[in-house]
Structures are given as C-alpha cells and as structure tokens.
Write a protein that holds these residues in place. Structure first.
Motif, mmCIF file in Angstrom:
data_model
loop_
_atom_site.group_PDB
_atom_site.id
_atom_site.type_symbol
_atom_site.label_atom_id
_atom_site.label_comp_id
_atom_site.label_asym_id
_atom_site.label_seq_id
_atom_site.Cartn_x
_atom_site.Cartn_y
_atom_site.Cartn_z
ATOM 1 N N ASP A 1 0.796 -1.236 0.000
ATOM 2 C CA ASP A 1 0.000 0.000 0.000
ATOM 3 C C ASP A 1 0.830 1.288 0.000
ATOM 4 N N GLU B 1 2.283 2.729 2.372
ATOM 5 C CA GLU B 1 2.252 3.453 3.647
ATOM 6 C C GLU B 1 3.510 3.142 4.462
ATOM 7 N N ARG B 2 3.680 3.851 5.562
ATOM 8 C CA ARG B 2 4.840 3.611 6.430
ATOM 9 C C ARG B 2 4.622 2.349 7.257
ATOM 10 N N SER C 1 3.821 -0.182 10.066
ATOM 11 C CA SER C 1 2.847 -0.064 11.154
ATOM 12 C C SER C 1 3.386 -0.614 12.471
#
Length: 157
Positions: free
Chosen positions: A95, A97-98, A100
């Motif tokens: 995705d 994103e960073r 998690s």
C-alpha cells in the motif's frame, strides 16, 4: 554462474516450503525465486522500525520475529511473535504506507525478502506470476484480519 543458479534453487525451495504460495503451479516458483533474496539476521537485530518507509517485505524461513508497537506512553510493546512461513512487512510494500510496527529478530533468523522495486520488476516481466504472489499475500492478510476480528468479538462477549 553455478553460484547464482544454486542460490535461485535455494530460494525456490524456501518459497515452496513456506506454505504461503501453495496455489502457485510448480514452475512459477523457479521464476519467482529470481526476484527474492535471502537475509540472515542475528538475535536482537532490528529488521525494520515502525514509521519507516516500506521498501521490502519478508517471509520468515527460520527463527522467530518479535512484532512491537509503540503504546500511548511511547513504550514498545510486543504484540506478536512470528514463526516459520509467516510473511510480514507486506502491508507497507503493497500500500506504500509507512511501517505499522517494529520487527526485531527474536532469535537468529533466515528471511526471504522481496523489495518493492523487485515486485515492480516482477509485475512488468512476469505479470501472471506477480499477480499470483500478490493474491497469495492478500489471502494471508485477509485471514489474519478475520482472525483478529474474531478475537475482538470473543473479547467483547
């Protein structure tokens, strides 16, 4: 180049052994192996840190990995221990994103890694195989999410 061939064969065998890609036809493992790498981590070594950019994902071949998240007071709390065959870090690769969570080698570990750039390369060079790899990762993520939902539901009862 027998060394590269030996390494690819070793990666192929590790991919076949992990159980994540059981839906792949046998021939696809050889082709997919060329996009993965092997990494060795020592106990206590940080694999990646919460908040980092997700440039690679891992499949645990040997050892254990501790997954930790920062709680409200800023302390790292272990939320899971991963064992052989488990993929991790794939959410950030898929995705963009960073990270998690922070992942730390809980013992000496051997990992298969797939870089975001290698996945992109596979999508261009072998799209059918890349689609099967991504689908298998999506199925594994879906199973984990369903298990978490079930656990939350049972805790509320």
């Amino acid at each position: 180049m027998p060394d590269a061939q030996h390494l690819t064969a070793e990666i192929r065998d590790m991919l076949m052994d992990c159980g994540l890609f059981d839906s792949l036809p046998p021939g696809d493992f050889q082709a997919a192996a060329g996009y993965f790498a092997i990494a060795t981590m020592s106990e206590g070594q940080i694999i990646f840190t919460e908040g980092d950019a997700g440039t690679f994902m891992c499949i645990l071949h040997r050892g254990q990995v501790s997954v930790r998240k920062t709680d409200g007071s800023g302390a790292l709390v272990e939320i899971a221990t991963l064992r052989k065959g488990r993929a991790f870090g794939e959410m950030a690769v898929l995705d963009g994103e960073r990270r998690s969570a922070t992942c730390v080698a809980a013992s000496d570990c051997q990992l298969l890694t797939l870089g975001k750039d290698s996945l992109e390369k596979m999508l261009h060079e072998a799209p059918r195989i890349a689609a099967r790899i991504i689908r298998a990762l999506a199925v594994a993520l879906s199973r984990r999410l369903r298990m978490q939902d079930g656990q939350r539901l049972s805790q509320q009862v």
